[in-house]
Design a protein around this motif. Sequence first.
Motif, PDB file in Angstrom:
ATOM      1  N   UNK A 180       0.832  -1.203   0.000  1.00  0.00           N
ATOM      2  CA  UNK A 180       0.000   0.000   0.000  1.00  0.00           C
ATOM      3  C   UNK A 180       0.869   1.257   0.000  1.00  0.00           C
ATOM      4  N   UNK A 181       1.971   1.234   0.760  1.00  0.00           N
ATOM      5  CA  UNK A 181       2.867   2.393   0.819  1.00  0.00           C
ATOM      6  C   UNK A 181       3.521   2.645  -0.537  1.00  0.00           C
ATOM      7  N   UNK A 182       3.849   1.592  -1.268  1.00  0.00           N
ATOM      8  CA  UNK A 182       4.459   1.758  -2.589  1.00  0.00           C
ATOM      9  C   UNK A 182       3.512   2.481  -3.540  1.00  0.00           C
ATOM     10  N   UNK A 183       2.256   2.079  -3.521  1.00  0.00           N
ATOM     11  CA  UNK A 183       1.285   2.711  -4.416  1.00  0.00           C
ATOM     12  C   UNK A 183       1.037   4.152  -3.994  1.00  0.00           C
ATOM     13  N   UNK A 184       0.925   4.392  -2.679  1.00  0.00           N
ATOM     14  CA  UNK A 184       0.701   5.761  -2.205  1.00  0.00           C
ATOM     15  C   UNK A 184       1.878   6.667  -2.555  1.00  0.00           C
ATOM     16  N   UNK A 185       3.091   6.099  -2.580  1.00  0.00           N
ATOM     17  CA  UNK A 185       4.281   6.896  -2.878  1.00  0.00           C
ATOM     18  C   UNK A 185       4.303   7.387  -4.326  1.00  0.00           C
ATOM     19  N   UNK A 225      -4.394   2.418  -6.546  1.00  0.00           N
ATOM     20  CA  UNK A 225      -4.728   1.914  -5.215  1.00  0.00           C
ATOM     21  C   UNK A 225      -4.236   0.481  -5.028  1.00  0.00           C
ATOM     22  N   UNK A 226      -4.124   0.074  -3.782  1.00  0.00           N
ATOM     23  CA  UNK A 226      -3.807  -1.300  -3.420  1.00  0.00           C
ATOM     24  C   UNK A 226      -4.975  -1.856  -2.629  1.00  0.00           C
ATOM     25  N   UNK A 227      -5.337  -3.111  -2.886  1.00  0.00           N
ATOM     26  CA  UNK A 227      -6.397  -3.766  -2.118  1.00  0.00           C
ATOM     27  C   UNK A 227      -5.899  -5.115  -1.618  1.00  0.00           C
ATOM     28  N   UNK A 228      -6.287  -5.468  -0.406  1.00  0.00           N
ATOM     29  CA  UNK A 228      -5.930  -6.761   0.160  1.00  0.00           C
ATOM     30  C   UNK A 228      -6.678  -7.883  -0.560  1.00  0.00           C
ATOM     31  N   UNK A 229      -6.350  -9.099  -0.207  1.00  0.00           N
ATOM     32  CA  UNK A 229      -7.012 -10.261  -0.820  1.00  0.00           C
ATOM     33  C   UNK A 229      -8.525 -10.181  -0.609  1.00  0.00           C
TER      34      UNK A 229
END
Length: 400
Positions: A75-80, A87-91
């Motif tokens: 999530x931090x990679x995408x926000x950066x 966006x990032x989503x969990x399983x």
Amino acid sequence: MTKKEKIARELTIALSYVLVAVAAVVITLAVTAGRTGTIVFPGTDKLDELQKLIESYYIDIDKVEMTKVEDAAANAMIEALGDRWSYYVTKEEYAQLKEQNANSYVGIGITIQAREDKNGFTITKVEPGGSAQAGGILPGDILIGAEGKRFVNVDSSACSEIIRGKAGTKVTVTVIRDGKELSFELTRQVIKTKVAEGKMLPGNIGLVSIKNFNDRCAEEAISAIERLKTEGATALIFDVRNNPGGYKHELVKLLDYLLPEGKLFISKDYTGKVSTDWSDEKCLEMPMAVLINGNSYSAAEFFAAALAEYEWGTVVGQPTTGKGNFQVTFQLSDGSGIGLSIGKYYTPKDVSLADVGGLIPAKTVEVSKELEAKIYAELVPPEEDPQIQAAVELLTEETK
């Protein structure tokens, strides 16, 4: 969803590799200590090093859920990237996203709204044909628990996790109605949510409400329009307020039905390839208006913009945010996923809504935050909705 383009294929491959590496299970390590105390993991990158160091040396590793660590890192990679639309989503979230895009889910068929006292949820809508309707649940009931768990200071996602499950299984829910607690044992089933609905307003004006542009949007919207026409509609209002957007092909199909021959949608992907979608000469000629607000995103904005640029409909409501990038969702090896901006899109007149700060209505009608929330929850009838009434007034003048 929006921001920096991936111009070279190598960069896309590199990003995919890094994301998968973050989520991957760590293999056997070869650890050596140099004279300065530097820990070296031959053949790994920075993210691998961090994960392997944590797993090898962190004193409380037995208390750590590494899945949470990996989710946070991804999530931090995408926000950066600095892109509000990627966006990032969990399983678990990825599974819900697929349901949302399909406009269907396994559940009992209710829509809920959080209460101010955080004690349960108000049931604002009961889906026709769902087990909640068949079992006797009513709009206005207060959902206070399920499966023996009380919903106090619980968010809606936690509530949904308990109520949803496999199709065919049972769930017991408890509601309050007229001060009395009632329990219902209901069967979970596949619920297809209504995407577009039509309603006749006074003056032979048809109101077509479109919730999103995901699966079945164009089919249901066109069906609603055709039904309203047979009922005598001489003008149409399209309500895409609080519409988060969806698939381009659904947007193009609906615009093609409405608009005359010409450009409908222009996109440019990360390789620089430009694609243009066109409408044929068949169209629907009658006065139209479109309702938008700050929560009309993506395809909803472009739908309104296309009607405005063709001078086919008058835009009413509040300015949109202005979304100029489109995303593709990639599923990662552990079942999680990322929605990554891979291109930009433009209106029929080659305008990026991001560059101009969003779509501005021809007639701006502001509403209070309180009323806006009620409109979102579908608790305001058309005759009490100032934005709908402003559109009715415009169309009434136009059809005189």
